[in-house]
Design a protein around this motif. Structure first.
Motif, short mmCIF file in Angstrom:
data_model
loop_
_atom_site.label_atom_id
_atom_site.label_comp_id
_atom_site.label_asym_id
_atom_site.label_seq_id
_atom_site.Cartn_x
_atom_site.Cartn_y
_atom_site.Cartn_z
N UNK A 1 -11.57 123.41 7.62
CA UNK A 1 -12.00 123.20 8.91
C UNK A 1 -12.21 121.61 8.98
N UNK A 2 -11.72 121.08 9.99
CA UNK A 2 -11.58 119.43 10.38
C UNK A 2 -12.99 118.94 10.37
N UNK A 3 -13.12 117.56 10.15
CA UNK A 3 -14.61 116.98 10.35
C UNK A 3 -15.05 116.86 11.61
N UNK A 4 -14.16 117.21 12.79
CA UNK A 4 -14.61 117.02 13.99
C UNK A 4 -15.40 118.33 14.29
N UNK A 5 -14.97 119.39 13.78
CA UNK A 5 -15.86 120.70 13.86
C UNK A 5 -17.04 120.64 12.97
N UNK A 93 -8.28 121.17 15.97
CA UNK A 93 -9.72 120.98 15.28
C UNK A 93 -9.66 121.95 14.15
N UNK A 94 -8.90 122.89 14.10
CA UNK A 94 -8.88 124.06 13.22
C UNK A 94 -9.34 125.24 13.68
N UNK A 130 -20.71 127.57 17.72
CA UNK A 130 -21.46 128.84 17.23
C UNK A 130 -20.96 129.33 15.90
N UNK A 131 -21.83 129.61 14.91
CA UNK A 131 -21.18 130.03 13.52
C UNK A 131 -21.51 131.59 13.48
N UNK A 132 -20.49 132.24 13.29
CA UNK A 132 -20.44 133.78 13.41
C UNK A 132 -19.90 134.31 11.84
N UNK A 133 -19.94 135.61 11.83
CA UNK A 133 -19.38 136.21 10.56
C UNK A 133 -17.86 135.74 10.41
N UNK A 134 -17.31 135.71 11.46
CA UNK A 134 -15.72 135.45 11.70
C UNK A 134 -15.56 133.94 11.02
N UNK A 135 -16.44 133.18 11.76
CA UNK A 135 -16.23 131.64 11.35
C UNK A 135 -16.99 130.90 12.33
N UNK A 161 -13.80 134.06 21.94
CA UNK A 161 -14.22 133.22 20.54
C UNK A 161 -13.02 132.46 19.77
N UNK A 162 -12.91 131.30 20.22
CA UNK A 162 -11.99 130.33 19.26
C UNK A 162 -12.66 129.85 18.13
N UNK A 163 -12.02 130.01 17.02
CA UNK A 163 -12.89 129.91 15.82
C UNK A 163 -11.98 129.67 14.52
N UNK A 164 -12.52 128.72 13.86
CA UNK A 164 -11.82 128.43 12.39
C UNK A 164 -12.34 129.64 11.32
N UNK A 165 -11.49 130.49 10.78
CA UNK A 165 -11.87 131.35 10.00
C UNK A 165 -12.71 131.00 8.87
N UNK A 166 -13.88 132.09 8.75
CA UNK A 166 -14.86 131.37 7.41
C UNK A 166 -13.89 131.94 6.46
N UNK A 167 -14.29 131.02 5.24
CA UNK A 167 -13.67 131.05 3.93
C UNK A 167 -14.27 132.36 3.00
N UNK A 168 -13.39 133.49 2.47
CA UNK A 168 -14.07 134.33 1.86
C UNK A 168 -14.70 133.92 0.52
N UNK A 169 -15.94 134.74 0.21
CA UNK A 169 -16.82 134.38 -0.85
C UNK A 169 -15.91 134.73 -2.33
N UNK A 170 -15.08 135.60 -2.21
CA UNK A 170 -14.41 135.98 -3.38
C UNK A 170 -13.23 136.92 -3.19
N UNK A 171 -11.97 136.55 -3.47
CA UNK A 171 -10.72 137.28 -3.01
C UNK A 171 -10.83 138.51 -3.75
N UNK A 172 -11.75 138.84 -4.86
CA UNK A 172 -11.60 139.80 -5.71
C UNK A 172 -12.39 141.12 -4.92
#
Length: 311
Positions: A1-5, A93-94, A130-135, A161-172
């Motif tokens: 995610x960019x600094x701007x966001x 902006x990401x 806004x911060x959601x489960x998606x990002x 909702x136009x969003x930057x996807x949240x990073x997964x906690x664990x790919x496993x």
């Protein structure tokens, strides 16, 4: 995610807010007049048999409002650059992902075959970050006013909702299965599913069965209803095989069917019990309730298994 966001001062949000009130479409014209064939196709797809939508004096189903304004692959000449510019800022902006969240419609005047619609659209609002489960991102709402001969026929608000996807906690970690949307209109259906019962709404005014669950009867307008328990038996009325895009917790390819229950209503669910390429229209199926468990607790979903010996 960019600094701007991500930074504390939401400079991007201020730039996005400047687009509020700007036109997204001006003097758009529906590519086709309201017409009986499109109304018939819609009603057949929705299973809506209301007499109000056929014969002399017919009106178009109110929820078809957006149909008459769609531009197809070639788009509309009345579209402005403002909405594309807004989405472009979010992409830069990401916030590269998008999901439609909801729509609201108002119907001041019914549409009838032969009506030629015009419309204007405006960027009505952009939310704070806004911060959601998606990002993390922004909710963008557009409002379209649909007119016939200058008279307001309907208003359509559409929110994404136009969003930057949240990073997964664990790919496993195995992604959890999406939960159904449960509201006051559908809660009874999902309560039945949790008890391994497939419940269908029944209008107490005219006896018409309906699915999905609705607050009122499409046939007679009655708001009172009770339920009947379906046998669970049905046939594949139509189906698609999902190959792409992949969704977390689902492993493509898999078959999604429109199932016609023995009681006459239709519902969408997965078709299981045979390979995806063996699913065919007319296959007999029977409901099966599958349980899932994750950090949010137990989840029961109805799927339809092909009857043994078929397929």
């Amino acid at each position: 995610m960019s600094a701007e966001v991500s930074e504390g001062v939401d400079e991007l949000g201020a730039r996005l807010k400047a687009y509020e009130g700007r036109a997204a479409a001006v003097a758009g014209v529906g590519k086709d007049p309201v017409n009986a064939p499109m109304i018939r196709h819609w009603c057949e797809a929705m299973g809506d048999t209301s007499k109000a939508y056929r014969g002399p004096g017919a009106i178009a189903p109110p929820t078809m409002l957006q149909v008459w304004t769609m531009g197809g692959l070639s788009g509309h000449e009345g579209r402005t650059d403002a909405y594309d510019e807004l989405l472009g800022l979010l992409d830069e902006s990401g916030c590269t992902s998008v999901v439609a969240t909801d729509c609201e419609q108002e119907y001041p005047r019914p549409l009838r075959p032969g009506d030629e619609v015009t419309f204007d659209a405006v960027i009505e609002s952009v939310s704070d970050r806004k911060t959601t489960k998606l990002g993390t991102g922004y909710f963008v709402t557009t409002r379209m006013d649909v007119r016939v001969g200058g008279e307001l026929a309907g208003t359509h608000r559409f929110r994404i909702l136009k969003y930057a996807p949240a990073r997964r906690k664990s790919q496993a970690e195995r992604p959890r299965r999406p939960r159904p949307v449960v509201n006051r209109d559908t809660a009874g259906f999902w309560e039945g599913v949790a008890q391994h019962r497939l419940l269908i709404q029944r209008c107490t005014g005219c006896g018409t069965l309906r699915h999905p669950w609705l607050p009122g009867c499409n046939a007679c307008g009655c708001l009172d209803w009770d339920t009947v328990e379906a046998s669970g038996e049905g046939t594949v009325y139509s189906y698609v095989v999902m190959h792409h895009p992949p969704f977390p917790a689902f492993e493509p390819p898999y078959a999604v069917g429109l199932i016609e229950l023995a009681e006459g209503v239709r519902m969408v669910s997965n078709v299981v019990g045979v390979p995806y390429d063996k699913v065919r229209i007319g296959l007999p199926v029977r409901v099966e309730f599958r349980g899932y468990e994750d950090e949010e607790g137990a989840l029961v979903l109805p799927v339809f298994r092909v009857v043994e010996g078929e397929g």
